[in-house]
Write an enzyme that holds these catalytic residues in place. Structure first.
Site, mmCIF file in Angstrom:
data_model
loop_
_atom_site.group_PDB
_atom_site.id
_atom_site.type_symbol
_atom_site.label_atom_id
_atom_site.label_comp_id
_atom_site.label_asym_id
_atom_site.label_seq_id
_atom_site.Cartn_x
_atom_site.Cartn_y
_atom_site.Cartn_z
ATOM 1 N N ASP A 144 -25.182 18.971 30.911
ATOM 2 C CA ASP A 144 -25.720 18.508 32.188
ATOM 3 C C ASP A 144 -27.213 18.261 32.012
ATOM 4 O O ASP A 144 -27.883 18.981 31.268
ATOM 5 C CB ASP A 144 -25.486 19.545 33.287
ATOM 6 N N ASP A 158 -19.685 14.221 36.714
ATOM 7 C CA ASP A 158 -19.495 15.051 37.908
ATOM 8 C C ASP A 158 -19.421 14.229 39.197
ATOM 9 O O ASP A 158 -18.450 14.348 39.955
ATOM 10 C CB ASP A 158 -20.602 16.098 37.997
#
Length: 235
Positions: A144, A158
C-alpha cells in the site's frame, strides 16, 4: 384443385435479436476481462514503482500532510483490515476470482461486466502480492502506498474492489440483473402468482341438493304447502 395465387414459401429466419443473443455473453466476458486487465496492470506497475521509489516510514507529501505517498506492507484485507488472517484472506480472494470468471460466462449486462471486472482486477492484483511477496506464498504482504487524511493507506486494487462492489449493489437495487440488458420490469415477478390465482377452480356453492328445473306440478305444490304448514305450527 390447387391455389394458383399462393406464392413460394418464404424461408424462416431468426430475428436479429435472437442471432445476437448467443454472442452477448462472450462480448460481456471480454469486457469483464479487459477491465480486470487494466486494473491489474495499473496496480502492479504502481506497486513496483512504490517499492523502488519510496522508503518505509518516510512519507512524501503531495498536498501537505493530508495526501501523501506512504509505503506500507499490509498483511490484512483492503484498507488494512483483518490483519493477521493473511492465508484466510488469500483463499477467500482466490474463491472470489474463480467465481467471477465462472459467472462471467453467463453475463448479459455490460454494467455487471464492468463491476465484476473492477472486483476481479483488484482481487487479482492483491493476490499477486499474497503469492509472490514476502514472507511467502499465501502469506505475502500487500503493498500500500497512498494515504489520504485519516483514511488507511491503500493501493489501486482497494478502491477498485470497493467501487465494483458498490456498483453491483446499486445495480441490484435498481433492478438491473446480470443476465438481462435493461432493467427488470416491476410486475415481472408478480405475473406467475397472478396467473396461478386465476387458474384456481371455484368451489361449488353448498345450497343443498339440486332440483330439476321446470314447471311446478300439482303434487309438488301440495308437498310445498304441507312443508310450509309444518313450519308454521307452534312448537
Amino acid at each position: 384443385m390447387t391455389d394458383e395465387t399462393s406464392g413460394p414459401a418464404e424461408p424462416v429466419t431468426d430475428a436479429p435479436g435472437d442471432a445476437e443473443s448467443p454472442a452477448q455473453p462472450k462480448r460481456r466476458l471480454r469486457l469483464l476481462l479487459t477491465v480486470a486487465a487494466v486494473v491489474l496492470f495499473l496496480d502492479v506497475v504502481t506497486k513496483v514503482l512504490a517499492v523502488r521509489l519510496l522508503t518505509p516510514g518516510q512519507p512524501v507529501s503531495i498536498i501537505g500532510d493530508t495526501v501523501t505517498w506512504t509505503l506500507v506492507r499490509n498483511s490484512g484485507a483492503a484498507f488494512s483490515m483483518a490483519t493477521g488472517y493473511t492465508w484466510v484472506l488469500t483463499l477467500v480472494a482466490t474463491g472470489v476470482v474463480i467465481g467471477i470468471i465462472w459467472m462471467g460466462r453467463r453475463l448479459v449486462s455490460p454494467w455487471w461486466a464492468l463491476g465484476l471486472g473492477l472486483i476481479l482486477g483488484g482481487a487479482t492484483g492483491n493476490l499477486v502480492d499474497r503469492f509472490f511477496r514476502s514472507p511467502g506464498p499465501l502469506r505475502g504482504h500487500v503493498v500500500d502506498f497512498f494515504s489520504v487524511g485519516w483514511w488507511p493507506v491503500f493501493n489501486v486494487a482497494d478502491p477498485s474492489v470497493v467501487g465494483g462492489a458498490i456498483l453491483l449493489v446499486a445495480l441490484s437495487l435498481f433492478g438491473f440483473d446480470f443476465d438481462t440488458v435493461g432493467r427488470r420490469r416491476p410486475g415481472e415477478d408478480a405475473e406467475p402468482s397472478a396467473g396461478a390465482s386465476d387458474s384456481t377452480p371455484e368451489a361449488p356453492a353448498a345450497d343443498g341438493p339440486d332440483k330439476p328445473a321446470g314447471p311446478v306440478g300439482p303434487e309438488d305444490a301440495a308437498e310445498e304447502s304441507k312443508t310450509v304448514g309444518h313450519q308454521a305450527e307452534p312448537s
